[in-house]
Scaffold this active site. Sequence first.
Site, mmCIF file in Angstrom:
data_model
loop_
_atom_site.group_PDB
_atom_site.id
_atom_site.type_symbol
_atom_site.label_atom_id
_atom_site.label_comp_id
_atom_site.label_asym_id
_atom_site.label_seq_id
_atom_site.Cartn_x
_atom_site.Cartn_y
_atom_site.Cartn_z
ATOM 1 N N ASP A 89 0.849 -1.192 0.000
ATOM 2 C CA ASP A 89 0.000 0.000 0.000
ATOM 3 C C ASP A 89 0.881 1.237 0.000
ATOM 4 O OD1 ASP A 89 -2.357 1.373 -0.137
ATOM 5 O OD2 ASP A 89 -2.860 1.195 1.983
ATOM 6 N N GLY A 90 0.320 2.336 -0.506
ATOM 7 C CA GLY A 90 1.003 3.613 -0.494
ATOM 8 C C GLY A 90 0.073 4.688 0.021
ATOM 9 N N GLU A 130 2.631 3.884 -4.119
ATOM 10 C CA GLU A 130 2.109 2.559 -4.471
ATOM 11 C C GLU A 130 3.151 1.781 -5.272
ATOM 12 O OE1 GLU A 130 -0.612 1.193 -3.477
ATOM 13 O OE2 GLU A 130 -2.104 2.750 -3.059
ATOM 14 N N ASP A 152 -4.408 -2.779 -3.428
ATOM 15 C CA ASP A 152 -5.702 -2.144 -3.652
ATOM 16 C C ASP A 152 -5.600 -1.009 -4.673
ATOM 17 O OD1 ASP A 152 -4.487 -0.099 -2.239
ATOM 18 O OD2 ASP A 152 -5.660 -0.389 -0.413
ATOM 19 N N HIS A 207 -9.493 -1.024 2.906
ATOM 20 C CA HIS A 207 -10.310 -0.651 4.069
ATOM 21 C C HIS A 207 -11.547 -1.543 4.203
ATOM 22 C CE1 HIS A 207 -7.737 2.876 4.126
ATOM 23 N NE2 HIS A 207 -8.098 3.146 2.885
ATOM 24 N N ASP A 217 -1.666 -0.265 5.250
ATOM 25 C CA ASP A 217 -2.219 1.083 5.291
ATOM 26 C C ASP A 217 -1.712 1.842 6.517
ATOM 27 O OD1 ASP A 217 -4.277 3.129 4.351
ATOM 28 O OD2 ASP A 217 -5.015 2.716 6.384
#
Length: 229
Positions: A89-90, A130, A152, A207, A217
């Site tokens: 994740d970024g 990302e 994601d 999420h 995250d």
Amino acid sequence: MAKKIYAVKRGRKTGLFNTWDECKAQVAGFQGAVYKGFMDIDEANAWLSGSTAASVAVKGTPVRTGEQTSLFGEEKDAPINEDYVIYTDGSCLRNPDGPGGWAAVITKTATGEKQEISGGEASTTNNRMELTAGIMALRALPEGASTAFFADSQYLQNAFVKRWLVSWKRRGWITSTGTPVKNQDLWMALDAEVSCHEVHFHWVKGHAGNEDNERCDRLAKAEAMKFAD
């Protein structure tokens, strides 16, 4: 311990190879290369003959045969047969050009052992974070390892699954609208890492309660906060 066998269905030479270096020599830089690693020679031969359903890496892009036909989307019931599972994740607090962070959670399938890596920059974008997460995660793996890669970010996913990256390179890093590809430096680095591994891309909804996605995250945002005013 059983020794991994590499099967090449399309490459400079096809067949079975005993080492990743031998396999890589047949597929690296070969347009549309199709190859896969196996722990059982009978499974490898069956895949080469086309008599079994399998998840195949095509220059790092997954092709699903048999019942699982989705190239892009969360495959909730798909078994994990790869050596590693990666979640990335970024984050960017003030996108664009704000403080950002990236993170990855890497699980070794055989043992369940987890490794967490993360970092950040004072001024960046969400998309750059990302991509950086993907680069750093793949660099943490042994060369030639197979991995189920979960993110994601559709920006990252589509470049491989929808083969945007192939088109960009063919046009000299120009998009279909005639503009230069953004973040070319990171795309080139990520493409190089993917070519050194067997990567099966998956999308995971952000999420939504996935433990490793949520952990990435939190780690990414914590790294970004280190650079916040």
